[in-house]
Scaffold this motif. Structure first.
Motif, mmCIF file in Angstrom:
data_model
loop_
_atom_site.group_PDB
_atom_site.id
_atom_site.type_symbol
_atom_site.label_atom_id
_atom_site.label_comp_id
_atom_site.label_asym_id
_atom_site.label_seq_id
_atom_site.Cartn_x
_atom_site.Cartn_y
_atom_site.Cartn_z
ATOM 1 N N GLY A 276 0.613 -1.277 0.481
ATOM 2 C CA GLY A 276 -0.352 -0.099 -0.650
ATOM 3 C C GLY A 276 0.390 1.262 0.142
ATOM 4 O O GLY A 276 0.658 1.848 0.235
ATOM 5 N N VAL A 277 2.229 0.835 -0.565
ATOM 6 C CA VAL A 277 3.018 2.226 -0.271
ATOM 7 C C VAL A 277 2.598 2.638 -1.881
ATOM 8 O O VAL A 277 3.571 1.834 -2.915
ATOM 9 N N ASP A 278 2.781 4.041 -2.183
ATOM 10 C CA ASP A 278 3.112 4.293 -3.802
ATOM 11 C C ASP A 278 4.471 4.560 -3.494
ATOM 12 O O ASP A 278 5.345 6.377 -3.300
ATOM 13 N N PHE A 279 5.365 3.978 -4.041
ATOM 14 C CA PHE A 279 7.150 5.030 -4.299
ATOM 15 C C PHE A 279 7.183 5.617 -5.652
ATOM 16 O O PHE A 279 7.726 4.959 -6.746
ATOM 17 N N LYS A 280 6.153 6.985 -5.418
ATOM 18 C CA LYS A 280 6.600 7.892 -6.485
ATOM 19 C C LYS A 280 8.182 7.877 -6.949
ATOM 20 O O LYS A 280 8.362 8.132 -8.462
ATOM 21 N N ILE A 281 8.877 8.279 -6.143
ATOM 22 C CA ILE A 281 10.003 8.798 -6.590
ATOM 23 C C ILE A 281 10.746 7.724 -7.257
ATOM 24 O O ILE A 281 11.244 8.211 -8.343
ATOM 25 N N LEU A 282 10.432 6.304 -6.758
ATOM 26 C CA LEU A 282 11.324 5.318 -7.429
ATOM 27 C C LEU A 282 10.755 5.029 -9.360
ATOM 28 O O LEU A 282 11.175 5.119 -10.531
ATOM 29 N N ARG A 283 9.384 5.343 -9.371
ATOM 30 C CA ARG A 283 8.493 5.395 -10.035
ATOM 31 C C ARG A 283 9.106 6.587 -11.441
ATOM 32 O O ARG A 283 8.979 6.039 -12.835
ATOM 33 N N ALA A 284 9.158 7.351 -10.548
ATOM 34 C CA ALA A 284 9.988 9.065 -11.490
ATOM 35 C C ALA A 284 11.453 8.092 -11.813
ATOM 36 O O ALA A 284 11.895 8.599 -13.493
ATOM 37 N N VAL A 285 12.366 7.999 -11.185
ATOM 38 C CA VAL A 285 13.969 7.436 -11.483
ATOM 39 C C VAL A 285 13.775 6.647 -13.189
ATOM 40 O O VAL A 285 14.362 6.807 -13.647
ATOM 41 N N MET A 286 13.107 5.136 -12.866
ATOM 42 C CA MET A 286 12.562 4.608 -13.727
ATOM 43 C C MET A 286 12.300 5.339 -15.113
ATOM 44 O O MET A 286 12.279 4.598 -16.484
ATOM 45 N N ASP A 287 11.082 6.022 -15.176
ATOM 46 C CA ASP A 287 10.963 6.686 -15.855
ATOM 47 C C ASP A 287 11.981 7.134 -17.038
ATOM 48 O O ASP A 287 11.652 7.617 -18.093
ATOM 49 N N VAL A 288 11.944 8.387 -15.721
ATOM 50 C CA VAL A 288 13.625 9.517 -16.503
ATOM 51 C C VAL A 288 14.459 8.006 -16.995
ATOM 52 O O VAL A 288 15.241 8.399 -18.039
ATOM 53 N N ASN A 289 14.756 7.228 -16.643
ATOM 54 C CA ASN A 289 15.838 5.769 -17.247
ATOM 55 C C ASN A 289 15.771 5.904 -17.943
ATOM 56 O O ASN A 289 16.040 6.061 -19.004
ATOM 57 N N ALA A 290 13.993 5.243 -18.559
ATOM 58 C CA ALA A 290 13.430 4.570 -19.908
ATOM 59 C C ALA A 290 13.931 5.541 -20.870
ATOM 60 O O ALA A 290 14.310 5.855 -22.292
ATOM 61 N N GLU A 291 12.873 7.333 -20.290
ATOM 62 C CA GLU A 291 13.355 8.719 -21.073
ATOM 63 C C GLU A 291 14.434 8.915 -21.497
ATOM 64 O O GLU A 291 14.902 9.158 -23.176
ATOM 65 N N GLN A 292 15.698 8.565 -20.897
ATOM 66 C CA GLN A 292 17.121 9.171 -21.469
ATOM 67 C C GLN A 292 17.801 8.792 -22.733
ATOM 68 O O GLN A 292 18.733 9.560 -23.474
ATOM 69 N N PRO A 293 17.665 7.271 -23.040
ATOM 70 C CA PRO A 293 18.266 7.154 -24.931
ATOM 71 C C PRO A 293 17.210 7.764 -25.414
ATOM 72 O O PRO A 293 17.884 7.919 -26.731
ATOM 73 N N ILE A 294 16.087 7.747 -24.906
ATOM 74 C CA ILE A 294 14.965 8.088 -26.676
ATOM 75 C C ILE A 294 15.288 9.381 -26.937
ATOM 76 O O ILE A 294 15.673 9.495 -28.088
ATOM 77 N N ARG A 295 15.331 10.526 -26.005
ATOM 78 C CA ARG A 295 15.819 12.166 -25.618
ATOM 79 C C ARG A 295 17.368 11.914 -27.082
ATOM 80 O O ARG A 295 17.282 12.342 -28.194
ATOM 81 N N PHE A 296 18.352 11.340 -26.367
ATOM 82 C CA PHE A 296 19.348 11.386 -26.703
ATOM 83 C C PHE A 296 19.535 11.096 -29.114
ATOM 84 O O PHE A 296 20.277 11.309 -29.211
ATOM 85 N N LEU A 297 18.316 9.013 -28.733
ATOM 86 C CA LEU A 297 18.353 9.169 -30.495
ATOM 87 C C LEU A 297 17.796 10.521 -30.645
ATOM 88 O O LEU A 297 17.512 10.365 -32.533
ATOM 89 N N ASP A 298 17.207 11.019 -30.041
ATOM 90 C CA ASP A 298 15.659 11.882 -31.094
ATOM 91 C C ASP A 298 16.689 13.209 -32.302
ATOM 92 O O ASP A 298 16.992 13.654 -32.464
ATOM 93 N N ARG A 299 18.067 13.910 -30.830
ATOM 94 C CA ARG A 299 18.969 14.857 -30.812
ATOM 95 C C ARG A 299 19.994 13.991 -31.788
ATOM 96 O O ARG A 299 20.442 14.367 -32.925
#
Ligand SMILES: NC(=O)c1ccc[n+]([C@@H]2O[C@H](COP(=O)([O-])OP(=O)(O)OC[C@H]3O[C@@H](n4cnc5c(N)ncnc54)[C@H](O)[C@@H]3O)[C@@H](O)[C@H]2O)c1
Length: 440
Positions: A276-299
């Motif tokens: 019953g704990v929403d680990f919001k910080i860690l979910r955001a950590v995972m999202d940032v990590n998933a986005e990072q290579p996509i941003r790089f490839l977009d550039r």
């Protein structure tokens, strides 16, 4: 002491070798017969600096043995370490089948009191689960205890990390059992935390989640730096010198990969959800990590006039980090898959991981070295920060490329120098760096 180590992967093989080197008699077990056959021939199934010599030395001294026979190994041991894999599943929960299978095997072989030590990374409550499985499946009414002793080694420096860990965590049901495991580690003379099983299991996940958080934090700071004209190298240096923060794991780049951080962050989010704990910080950590290579490839796509179609992209570094051959969840896998899906030609080179990479991408070209990969490439991408890429002859690289586009996903080069050399250079968080970086 007589020790059995189940699972001869990065953790098990290194743990078994180090314990034998400390004078114990160690039997390493794996259900992969091919791995055991290799080890018996003196060949290493994984790359880890110093491992081959250590295995050889202890086999010659008859302290280190390999077998596929779990019963044989357990029967002869006082302490049994479980070091099998706990890979991620679709839900984010780790796959516990290997742990359960080994626990049942141990139960059948239990012939006298033993301590069963879980070294695999497993969710809180696994100690109880292993205890129940053994209780239910044991054929003789002999006693045993279950201990949690999470592993913190890093691939690429696994032997050193095992000999000189920052701390040794022992989660035991009582002090007497804890002392038995402490005795094994005593020769290392390192700080030890003696605690209960659940806390030990949590220490491992909390530590990895925190390190992943530092990485995603640094990556987000880098993305802001790119927009506001700040130099992230200077920013993280300035942050890291604060003793409350520390410089480790503040390096921006393509994000974290490997067999641990992605799966352990997902598993901790799942554990939190279940209670019953929403680990919001860690979910955001995972999202940032998933986005990072996509941003790089977009550039990168934008630098290549909006399309990868028919372009030749050179990839330097395939392993998830330097000094290992491990390709599990490596950023290179995601990057190459995306490039291939957009019809790019991919040429790649890695000093150690190419054999493993060939199994994932048999269709791409592999170069003999970095220069080979740069030849006629439309862009060159640094994916893993191997030392040998830091001091390349960049003039030679540039002159052999079709277009001098250099995308440095690990910030290993000095932006000013690269631009002076005539590269169209992009990295992470240093787009407008104006002060030469004297690190390289
Ligand atoms: N690799 C790391 O850097 C690292 C660091 C700390 C903790 N861990 C954790 O340690 C555990 C092991 O990781 P690893 O990287 O060594 O994995 P690995 O995949 O390299 O090794 C696991 C080994 O277990 C064997 N195995 C699987 N099922 C078995 C069974 N039923 N009986 C006997 N052997 C079996 C496999 O054949 C394999 O050789 C995981 O839980 C991981 O999260 C890994």
């Amino acid at each position: 002491m007589n020790i059995c180590v189940v699972g001869t992967g990065y953790v098990g093989l290194v743990t078994g070798s180090v314990f034998s080197d400390l004078g114990n008699e160690v039997i390493c077990v794996d259900n992969n017969a091919e791995k055991i056959a290799m080890l018996e021939r003196g060949e290493m199934p994984i790359y880890e600096p110093g491992l081959e010599e250590m295995v050889k030395r202890n086999r010659e001294d008859h302290r280190l043995f390999f077998t596929t026979d779990l019963t044989y190994a357990v029967e002869r041991s006082d302490v049994v370490f479980i070091c099998v894999g706990t890979p991620p599943t679709e839900t984010g929960d780790p796959d516990m089948r290997a742990i359960q299978e080994v626990a049942r095997g141990i139960a059948r072989a239990l012939n006298r009191y033993k301590v069963i030590v879980n070294k695999s990374t497993v969710p809180v409550g696994t100690g109880d689960m292993v205890r129940e499985i053994i209780e239910t499946n044991r054929v003789r009414n002999v006693d045993f205890d279950v201990v949690s002793n999470p592993e913190f080694l890093r691939e690429g420096s696994a032997i050193k990390d095992t000999l000189e860990p920052d701390r040794i965590v022992i989660g035991a049901p009582n002090h007497v059992v804890a002392m038995k495991i402490l005795e094994l580690y005593a020769p290392l003379e390192r700080p030890m935390i003696i605690t209960d099983v659940a806390s030990a299991e949590m220490i491992k996940y909390a530590s990895n989640a925190f390190l992943a958080t530092k990485i995603s934090f640094a990556n987000t700071i880098a993305n802001i730096c790119d927009q506001v004209g700040a130099d992230v190298a200077q920013v993280v240096k300035g942050m890291g010198l604060d003793s409350r923060i520390g410089p480790a794991f503040l390096n921006p780049g393509l994000g974290y990969g490997g067999s641990c951080f992605p799966k352990d962050t997902a598993a901790l989010v799942r554990t939190a959800e279940k209670v019953g704990v929403d680990f919001k910080i860690l979910r955001a950590v995972m999202d940032v990590n998933a986005e990072q290579p996509i941003r790089f490839l977009d550039r990168l796509r934008a630098a290549l006039d909006g399309s990868f179609d028919g372009k030749t992209i050179g990839i330097l570094g395939l392993a998830f980090k330097p000094n290992t051959d491990d390709m599990r969840d490596a950023k290179s896998v995601e990057i190459i898959a995306r490039l291939l899906a957009e019809n790019a030609e991919v040429k790649a080179y890695d000093p150690i991981a190419m054999d493993n990479a060939r199994r994932i991408f048999p269709q791409i070209c592999y170069g003999k070295n970095a220069y080979d990969v740069a030849q006629d490439a439309d862009a060159l991408v640094i994916v893993t920060e191997w030392n040998e890429f830091k001091l390349l002859d960049m003039e030679r690289i540039k002159s052999s490329m079709r277009r001098p586009i250099l995308f440095d996903g690990r910030n290993i080069y000095d932006p000013i120098r690269m631009r002076r050399l005539g590269f169209e250079y992009q990295c992470v968080g240093r787009t407008r760096a104006t002060i030469p970086n004297h690190r390289h």
